[in-house]
Structure formats: structure tokens, C-alpha cells
Design an enzyme around this catalytic site. Structure first.
Site, PDB file in Angstrom:
ATOM      1  CB  SER A 129     -10.341  29.829  -8.269  1.00  0.00           C
ATOM      2  OG  SER A 129     -11.367  29.309  -7.327  1.00  0.00           O
ATOM      3  CE  LYS A 184     -11.473  32.270 -11.026  1.00  0.00           C
ATOM      4  NZ  LYS A 184     -12.258  33.130 -10.812  1.00  0.00           N
ATOM      5  CG  HIS A 187     -13.656  27.636 -11.094  1.00  0.00           C
ATOM      6  ND1 HIS A 187     -14.092  28.743 -10.327  1.00  0.00           N
ATOM      7  CD2 HIS A 187     -13.141  26.546 -10.020  1.00  0.00           C
ATOM      8  CE1 HIS A 187     -13.670  28.517  -9.082  1.00  0.00           C
ATOM      9  NE2 HIS A 187     -12.955  27.366  -8.847  1.00  0.00           N
ATOM     10  CG  ASN A 188     -15.725  32.312 -11.250  1.00  0.00           C
ATOM     11  OD1 ASN A 188     -14.743  31.168 -10.724  1.00  0.00           O
ATOM     12  ND2 ASN A 188     -15.573  33.501 -11.115  1.00  0.00           N
ATOM     13  CD  GLU A 191     -17.446  30.278  -6.838  1.00  0.00           C
ATOM     14  OE1 GLU A 191     -17.570  31.440  -6.479  1.00  0.00           O
ATOM     15  OE2 GLU A 191     -16.147  30.171  -7.242  1.00  0.00           O
TER      16      GLU A 191
END
Length: 483
Positions: A129, A184, A187-188, A191
């Protein structure tokens, strides 16, 4: 000629920049792209006179790697990854390492890891990222898969990753099989939530408070020096100040339809599968979906009514409330994301280091912020923390900010402004802090029409009852299960 320390397949934006990052840290890199013209252009351009070896076939790429070979794939997620894996497995020797650095679905990574290990090879699925800039100067890297592979790639990954203030790399081993890509994915998802919260705040500032773009720029610049200090607040500050050629704010000339690549949707699907209330992040995904309905929204705006006039408020006070509301909503978003991580870890048998994950996100990635340092402290203080809202620091902040969030949501509702992420944050907060919810009635309804049974407050947990509500039913109940 010296062989390469690592090979990389896929010279799109992320691939190119990761190669240059690796080379700048002293590693020799061999590269391959299906379209060989890209290899030639790269070697003659950005890679000229650097320790980068261009190759024109997968066999040539493999032949130019030190053993155990380390091959990183940076191509579009899905079938292209499987195609490359199938093509390179016959070219590799036992103990060689295949690395997928794209945005693959964690389920695919679990499957691929098992397949590659059966061939005597090692597999890593890693989240990367930070976008183009991060790939070049230091991304957040989240590797998982075959743990025996980690010692062979650790020096490379940690060298190229972002670093926090004390020099600690924003990269460490996450866990088995799909753990890296799962982290991940979450995380996204976070986000998505962060971006939607900021966008709703911008909408309220513009439409309700009446700030112009220079004033909004100043507010975000101030916030970026305080507790909301983060990459996304920083770029929002810059975007609001950016002028088009005619001197008007460029952001207002951008069509209000948002795209998405799927990781936010995957996060929501996983939350449903795990039974975790990921309400804010899922609303952020749906907000992008409704934004894509531009033509319908234009038609609806002409026939559907809203409030006649804006409710009154104090301008300075509401801006302060917006800051606190955004902070609390951010706590809720991360609390939900970490709850999902804990649930998935139990499901898939991963031993996740939650404080370590916050540290990996502390630099290099899109959600990097001062806020993540506090999350690391929370899990360092209590590795078994059930929910961020119960941590002493975040509990105090939530109690301080909750009235501001209530005021902001109330004003938005009264003024007819859509704020799905902010309002869902408040609903989750109130639901989570409620000793008693209305689910008792819901269970009664389920038992009435489907004999699904219920537990009683005056009996032990785990003991289920059924009532013949109409007098026409029998005593037979349905089996109990949770989806």
C-alpha cells in the site's frame, strides 16, 4: 554477470516503482513483462545504467536469479496471476519463492499457497500500500503465506518499506496463507471508510456551513496539525486549494461518480460471512454505488422534496463539532475493522499481531496517520482488547466526542444532506453501548413464524425455548444455527 537478488513480473506503475526502490537499496533486480516493448522502454529509460536486468522470456528471467529464486508478480488480480503461476512453476526448483504483490482476494491466496507448496515451492501473498509514490520511496508491506519464505525476503521487503520515526520498518510477517492479503483487504476497507467520512465532512462544510474552498483548505490544514493528522487529511487540504486554469476550484469540475476496484466490497462480504457489524465501511462502499447512479439522482433531485430551509447553527461551533465527529467516526471505523481482523484470525487460524499491523499502517500506506500510533499502544497495552472503544484512551475520546457527532448527524438530517458513514458511526456507537436492544422482539417474531426458538432472560444461556404463539402450532421447533 552477477545474478539478480529478486525478479519482478509486470512493469505497470507499481511494478516499475518497486523495482527502482529495490535497486536504490542495493539490490539487483531482473524484470519481465508480457509485452516486451515495456521491458525495452524501461531498461532504456528509468532503469538506464542501474542494476536492473531486462529479460524477454520467463525462462530468461528465471535463469538470471540467485537461488533460492524469488519471483514477485505485479499484475492485475484474478486469472492473470494464476496464468503466470502455472507458467513459472515448471521453471523453478524446490524451495524457490513465488510472491504475489497485487491486490488479490485472500481466498485466492489461500488456494494458491496450498497449490504452490504441493509443488515443493514457497508462496507469499503480500499487500503493498502507498500507491505510485509509496512504491518508489517506501510503501507499507503486509506479507503472509509460507513462513519458511520470510527469512529470504525479509531484508529486501524491510529495506524498501516505509519507516516510522524510530526507523522501524512498516513491514513484518503477518501470518499463514492468505493473512497478508486479508490484512491489506481490511486496510483498503478502512481506507474506503476514511475517505467517505472526509467527503461527507467536506459536503457539510460546503453545503450546510457555507465555507468556500479557501476556508475549507484552511480548516483541513489546521486539522492536519492536530489529532486528525493523516495522509488523507493532508491531500484533502491540497485538493481544496488546487485551482483549475480559470482560477476556480478544480475539485468542483470533477464528476461526482466514484469508482472502486473491489477490495472494499470484499471487506463487506467477509464481514457478513464472519457476522461482524462492519456498518461504516460497508456504507462507504454503498455510497460509491449510489454516486454511480448519477443520471437517476439528477432525475430524483427534480421530483423528490427535502427540507424547506437549513436549520440554524453557530458556524464556529459546528466546525469544532465536525472535527470531533470525524474523530469519533474514525475510531468506530477502525474498531469495526479490527473486530473483523480478530474474527477472521479465529476462523482461519491466523496469529495476528494487532499492534504490529497498526505499526505497518503507520507509514507508507494510504491510511497512514498519527491515530495509528494510539492503536498500536492500545494493543500493546492489551493484546486481548475486544474493541478499540473499550481502550482507556479511545473510550475517553469517544465519550468526549459523542455529543459532537450527535449534533452533526442531527444537523445533516434536518438539512437533508446524505451522510451514510457518519450516521452509521453513531448508530454503531449507540448500539454497542446499549445494554438491551430490540432483538428480543425480533427473536419472538422468528419463533412465531418459523419456530426458530429463543433464549430467556430468566434461564441459562444456550438453553432454547419455543412457544406455540397461535395455539394452532405444535411443540416442534426448528434446529438452531447461525449463518
Amino acid at each position: 554477470m552477477k545474478k539478480a537478488d529478486i525478479g519482478l513480473i509486470g512493469l505497470a506503475v507499481m511494478g516499475e516503482n518497486l523495482v527502482l526502490n529495490m535497486e536504490s537499496k542495493g539490490f539487483t533486480v531482473a524484470v519481465y513483462n508480457r509485452t516486451t516493448e515495456k521491458v525495452i522502454k524501461f531498461i532504456d529509460g528509468r532503469a538506464k545504467n542501474k542494476n536492473i536486468i531486462g529479460t524477454k522470456s520467463l525462462q530468461e528471467l528465471v535463469d538470471n536469479l540467485e537461488k533460492p529464486r524469488k519471483l514477485m508478480i505485479m499484475v492485475k488480480a484474478g486469472n492473470p496471476v494464476d496464468t503466470i503461476i502455472d507458467s513459472i512453476i515448471p521453471l523453478l526448483d524446490r524451495g524457490d519463492i513465488i510472491i504475489d504483490g497485487g491486490n488479490s482476494n485472500f481466498n485466492d491466496t489461500i488456494r494458491r499457497c496450498g497449490k504452490v507448496e504441493k509443488e515443493g515451492l514457497l508462496y507469499i501473498g503480500t499487500g503493498v500500500s502507498g500507491g505510485e509514490e509509496g512504491a518508489l520511496i517506501g510503501p507499507s508491506i503486509m506479507p503472509g503465506g509460507s513462513k519458511d519464505a520470510w527469512p529470504y525476503v525479509k531484508d529486501i521487503f524491510q529495506a524498501i518499506s516505509a519507516k516510522v520515526e524510530d526507523g522501524t520498518p512498516c513491514c513484518d510477517w503477518v501470518g499463514e496463507n492468505g493473512a497478508g492479503h486479508y490484512v491489506k483487504m481490511v486496510h483498503n476497507g478502512i481506507e474506503y471508510g476514511d475517505m467517505q467520512l472526509i467527503c461527507e465532512t467536506y459536503q457539510l462544510m460546503k453545503q450546510m456551513v457555507g465555507l468556500d474552498h479557501d476556508e475549507m483548505h484552511e480548516v483541513f490544514a489546521k486539522w492536519n496539525k492536530g489529532e486528525l493528522d493523516s495522509y488523507l487529511i493532508e491531500i484533502t487540504r491540497d485538493i481544496l486549494a488546487f485551482k483549475d486554469k480559470d482560477g476556480s476550484p478544480l475539485v468542483e469540475k470533477i464528476l461526482d461518480t466514484a469508482g472502486q476496484k473491489g477490495t472494499g466490497k470484499w471487506t463487506g462480504i467477509s464481514a457478513l460471512n464472519e457476522g461482524v457489524p462492519l456498518t461504516l465501511i460497508t456504507e462507504a462502499v454503498f455510497a460509491r454505488c449510489i454516486s454511480a447512479m448519477k443520471e437517476e439522482r439528477v432525475q430524483a433531485s427534480e421530483v423528490l422534496e427535502g427540507p424547506g430551509q437549513f436549520a440554524e447553527f453557530d458556524k464556529k461551533e459546528i466546525i469544532n463539532d465536525l472535527e470531533d465527529a470525524l474523530y469519533l467516526a474514525k475510531i468506530v471505523s477502525y474498531a469495526q475493522g479490527y473486530t473483523l481482523l480478530k474474527a477472521a484470525a479465529a476462523t482461519y487460524g491466523w496469529n495476528l499481531n494487532y499492534g504490529g499491523i497498526a505499526l505497518m499502517w503507520r507509514g507508507g500506506c494510504i491510511i497512514r496517520s498519527q491515530f495509528l500510533g494510539k492503536i498500536k499502544e492500545a494493543f500493546d497495552n492489551n493484546s486481548e482488547l475486544a474493541n478499540l472503544l473499550l481502550d482507556p484512551f479511545f473510550k475517553e475520546k469517544a465519550n468526549k466526542c459523542q455529543m459532537s457527532l450527535r449534533k452533526v448527524v442531527s444537523f445533516a438530517v434536518l438539512n437533508g444532506i446524505s451522510i451514510p458513514a457518519l450516521s452509521s458511526a453513531l448508530s454503531y456507537y449507540d448500539g454497542y453501548r446499549s445494554e438491551r436492544l430490540s432483538a428480543n422482539l425480533l427473536q419472538a417474531q422468528r419463533d412465531y413464524f418459523g419456530a426458530h426458538t429463543y433464549e430467556r432472560t430468566d434461564d441459562e444461556r444456550g438453553k432454547f425455548h419455543h412457544t406455540n404463539w397461535t395455539g394452532r402450532g405444535g411443540d416442534t421447533s426448528a434446529s438452531t444455527y447461525d449463518v
